[in-house]
Motif scaffolding. Structure first.
Motif, short mmCIF file in Angstrom:
data_model
loop_
_atom_site.label_atom_id
_atom_site.label_comp_id
_atom_site.label_asym_id
_atom_site.label_seq_id
_atom_site.Cartn_x
_atom_site.Cartn_y
_atom_site.Cartn_z
N SER A 254 0.82 -1.22 0.00
CA SER A 254 0.00 0.00 0.00
C SER A 254 0.85 1.27 0.00
CB SER A 254 -0.93 0.01 1.22
OG SER A 254 -0.19 0.14 2.42
N GLN A 255 2.16 1.12 -0.17
CA GLN A 255 3.07 2.26 -0.14
C GLN A 255 3.69 2.48 -1.52
OE1 GLN A 255 3.29 4.05 2.70
NE2 GLN A 255 1.92 2.58 3.68
N ILE A 256 3.71 3.73 -1.97
CA ILE A 256 4.35 4.07 -3.23
C ILE A 256 5.22 5.31 -3.04
CG2 ILE A 256 2.52 3.11 -4.68
CD1 ILE A 256 1.59 6.03 -5.15
N GLN A 257 6.09 5.56 -4.01
CA GLN A 257 6.92 6.77 -4.02
C GLN A 257 6.80 7.43 -5.38
OE1 GLN A 257 10.85 6.62 -1.90
NE2 GLN A 257 10.53 4.43 -2.06
N LEU A 258 6.42 8.69 -5.40
CA LEU A 258 6.35 9.46 -6.64
C LEU A 258 7.60 10.32 -6.78
CD1 LEU A 258 2.69 10.85 -6.76
CD2 LEU A 258 3.58 8.75 -7.77
N PRO A 259 8.16 10.42 -7.99
CA PRO A 259 9.24 11.38 -8.20
C PRO A 259 8.77 12.77 -7.77
CG PRO A 259 9.02 9.93 -10.09
CD PRO A 259 7.85 9.66 -9.21
N GLN A 260 9.58 13.48 -7.05
CA GLN A 260 9.17 14.77 -6.51
C GLN A 260 8.77 15.75 -7.61
OE1 GLN A 260 9.11 15.30 -3.08
NE2 GLN A 260 7.93 17.14 -3.61
N ILE A 261 9.42 15.66 -8.77
CA ILE A 261 9.11 16.57 -9.86
C ILE A 261 7.69 16.34 -10.38
CG2 ILE A 261 10.10 15.06 -11.64
CD1 ILE A 261 11.00 17.55 -13.13
N LYS B 171 6.67 9.96 -0.53
CA LYS B 171 6.05 8.72 -0.10
C LYS B 171 4.56 8.95 0.15
CE LYS B 171 10.18 6.74 2.06
NZ LYS B 171 10.78 6.19 3.31
N LEU B 172 3.75 8.05 -0.40
CA LEU B 172 2.29 8.17 -0.29
C LEU B 172 1.67 6.80 0.00
CD1 LEU B 172 1.72 10.33 -3.50
CD2 LEU B 172 1.60 11.17 -1.16
N THR B 173 0.50 6.83 0.64
CA THR B 173 -0.27 5.60 0.86
C THR B 173 -1.25 5.45 -0.30
OG1 THR B 173 -0.11 5.81 3.25
CG2 THR B 173 -1.86 4.41 2.40
N LEU B 174 -1.24 4.29 -0.91
CA LEU B 174 -1.98 4.05 -2.14
C LEU B 174 -3.46 3.79 -1.88
CD1 LEU B 174 -1.72 3.70 -5.22
CD2 LEU B 174 -1.25 1.28 -4.81
N PHE B 175 -4.31 4.58 -2.53
CA PHE B 175 -5.75 4.39 -2.52
C PHE B 175 -6.31 4.39 -3.94
CE2 PHE B 175 -5.77 5.04 1.99
CZ PHE B 175 -6.99 4.55 2.44
N ALA B 176 -5.47 4.02 -4.91
CA ALA B 176 -5.90 4.10 -6.30
C ALA B 176 -5.70 2.81 -7.08
CB ALA B 176 -5.14 5.23 -7.01
N GLY B 177 -4.98 1.85 -6.54
CA GLY B 177 -4.69 0.65 -7.31
C GLY B 177 -5.79 -0.39 -7.24
N LEU C 273 -3.66 14.43 -2.05
CA LEU C 273 -2.25 14.12 -2.30
C LEU C 273 -1.35 14.82 -1.29
CD1 LEU C 273 -2.25 14.44 -6.19
CD2 LEU C 273 -1.69 12.36 -4.93
N GLN C 274 -1.65 16.08 -1.03
CA GLN C 274 -0.85 16.85 -0.09
C GLN C 274 -0.83 16.21 1.29
OE1 GLN C 274 0.79 19.98 -1.09
NE2 GLN C 274 1.92 19.28 0.70
N ALA C 275 -1.93 15.55 1.64
CA ALA C 275 -2.04 14.91 2.95
C ALA C 275 -1.35 13.55 3.01
CB ALA C 275 -3.51 14.74 3.33
N GLY C 276 -0.83 13.08 1.87
CA GLY C 276 -0.06 11.84 1.87
C GLY C 276 -0.78 10.61 1.35
N PHE C 277 -1.90 10.82 0.63
CA PHE C 277 -2.64 9.70 0.05
C PHE C 277 -2.66 9.83 -1.46
CE2 PHE C 277 -4.49 10.29 4.28
CZ PHE C 277 -4.31 9.02 4.81
N TYR C 278 -2.45 8.70 -2.14
CA TYR C 278 -2.47 8.73 -3.60
C TYR C 278 -3.78 8.15 -4.12
CZ TYR C 278 -1.21 8.26 -8.48
OH TYR C 278 -1.19 8.36 -9.85
#
Length: 479
Positions: A65-72, A105-111, A416-421
């Motif tokens: 449930s954890q992902i990492q997005l490129p900051q850009i 780092k974000l918690t995944l809610f989209a997959g 997203l800003q709150a840490g959820f994707y």
């Protein structure tokens, strides 16, 4: 006692000799792939007892449930530039050249990894073992040399799960739907043997208005073949479907529907469909892509959940969602399998999945069936989300209708800003003015995750159920 053949089985049996007479029947060519170190004749069958399973969430499950997005890229989302193509091209160059070193780092809610199996060690080991023993190549088409004992074991496991005689695996769920629709549409032209079929001879297909694009596209091709008369019934409206079926004079009728609709999160009225099947005698084709493994006592899907497995004639599914693998399948009778493999263009014009992927999919079937606690955890997340928001959550997919796509992007930005994707979904995936935030609830999210995201959404969205829509099948929200 043998299976009682339906009128549809007999209809397909009538058509198959026509293919054979034209040398158009496409037989599968089974290959038994041996391990290099094994002596000739050594056992290579897959045994589900060899797969280790676990009770309760494990350390690796949380990683699913954890992902990492490129900051850009994350910053582009924050700046509201998600729909700008130029930025995407520039970002891709930076990321692919490894210049981007920072990640969010974000918690995944989209997959669609509903069970959280993507990091399961048993599945990973099965894939790695097959890769070490067999390599990674797909070998070829299933009609030439690619159809191995690994693929046959997977088909057998899926057929048993769906309570069907047989199963055919595909490269994707999209391909499976396309193949089944096209194969059904090809019945009348083959039996007509060159003449133009009369209107009443055509197969009448009734499709839910919100069926997946793969069904819609498959039906378009089926119509072009000249053997299909297509009807679209109002979404989950059984009165409308009953009326259309009653008025239709065509002898052969098919009803095709998603079991769980991916952009609305509602479930087809399974029991009512089973009753209509008994009344009208249609062929029931069910796309259980979002239900398979996630629903039912054994993971058999929504047909198992509603105890109508034997009413469904052809069950289509995917291995790329709750199974955390890749591919699709159609579980059906043996005679239908032969017809689909011969007339389903997306099947016989595609290379079969590589052996390691088939091995991983088989392991996923075993693990998903045995680790039933994962399905229970999904139900827990659904109950928690409902209790905190008041939304009548009916499945693991929760869609919050916003309306305007730019407004949906604005809400998504805060999430997203709150840490959820999660993702704001707009046209063409959904109709105009119905842009939405789509959330998926999984077995590896926590109660704390649900509390945080529910509080966040409740802050920006006022939930309500329109009086003109059945609240059991719809979730709505307004800014």
């Amino acid at each position: 006692m043998g299976k009682i053949k339906t009128s549809w089985d007999l209809y397909v049996e009538e058509a198959l000799p026509k293919l054979e007479s034209r040398k158009m029947f496409a037989p599968l060519r089974p290959m038994n792939i041996s391990i290099a170190e094994q002596a000739e004749g050594a056992r290579t069958n897959l045994d589900e007892d060899e797969y280790q399973t676990y009770q309760g969430i494990q350390p690796w499950d949380r990683l699913a449930s954890q992902i990492q997005l490129p900051q850009i890229f994350f910053q582009r989302l924050m700046n509201g530039l998600e729909l700008t193509s130029k930025n995407e091209r520039e970002e891709h160059e930076i990321i692919s050249s490894n210049q981007e070193k920072q990640f969010k780092k974000l918690t995944l809610f989209a997959g669609n990894d509903f069970l959280g199996l993507s990091r399961h060690p048993t599945i990973a080991k099965a894939m790695a073992k097959a890769a070490m023993e067999q390599g990674t190549g797909p070998r070829g088409s299933p009609l030439i040399c690619g159809y191995t004992n690994y693929h046959m074991a997977l088909e057998s496991a899926l057929a048993n799960l769906k309570k069907k005689e047989a199963c055919l695996v595909f490269t994707s769920g999209f391909a499976a739907n396309m193949a089944v629709m096209v194969a059904i549409g090809n019945l009348v032209p083959v039996l007509a043997a060159g003449r133009r079929p009369a209107k009443e001879e055509k197969v009448a297909i009734f499709s839910d208005a919100l069926n997946h694009a793969s069904i819609v596209d498959g039906l378009k091709i089926a119509e072009q073949q000249g053997g299909v008369k297509l009807f679209v019934y109002k979404h989950c409206d059984m009165s409308h479907l009953d009326s259309l079926l009653t008025k239709c004079k065509n002898k052969r009728k098919v009803v095709v529907t998603d079991s769980l609709f991916s952009m609305d999160g509602d479930i087809a009225p399974m029991r009512e469909l089973a009753q209509l099947r008994k009344k009208h005698g249609f062929l029931w084709v069910l796309d259980d892509a979002h239900g398979t493994f996630a629903w039912g006592k054994n993971g058999g899907g929504l047909a198992e959940e509603f105890n109508c497995e034997y009413d469904v004639d052809i069950c289509i599914g995917t291995l790329s969602k709750a199974a955390s693998s890749l591919g699709g399948f159609a579980a059906c009778s043996k005679i239908w399998k032969q017809w689909i493999q011969s007339r389903g263009r997306s099947f016989f014009f595609s290379t079969i999945a590589p052996i390691p992927l088939a091995a991983a999919s088989y392991a996923s079937v075993v693990v998903a069936k045995k680790e039933a606690w994962r399905r229970s955890e999904i139900r827990n997340r659904m109950k928690e989300f409902h209790a905190l928001t008041g939304i009548p959550v009916k499945s693991q997919i929760v869609c919050v209708i916003i309306g305007d796509i730019m407004e949906a992007i604005k809400v998504n930005k805060e999430i997203l800003q709150a840490g959820f994707y999660c993702v704001a979904v707009g046209p063409p995936a959904v109709p105009p003015n119905t842009a939405r935030i789509r959330l998926t609830l999984t077995a590896v999210q926590t109660t704390e995750d649900i509390k945080r995201i529910a509080a966040l959404i409740s802050k920006y969205v006022k939930f309500q159920v329109p009086s003109y829509i059945d609240s059991s099948n719809y979730i709505s929200a307004r800014i």
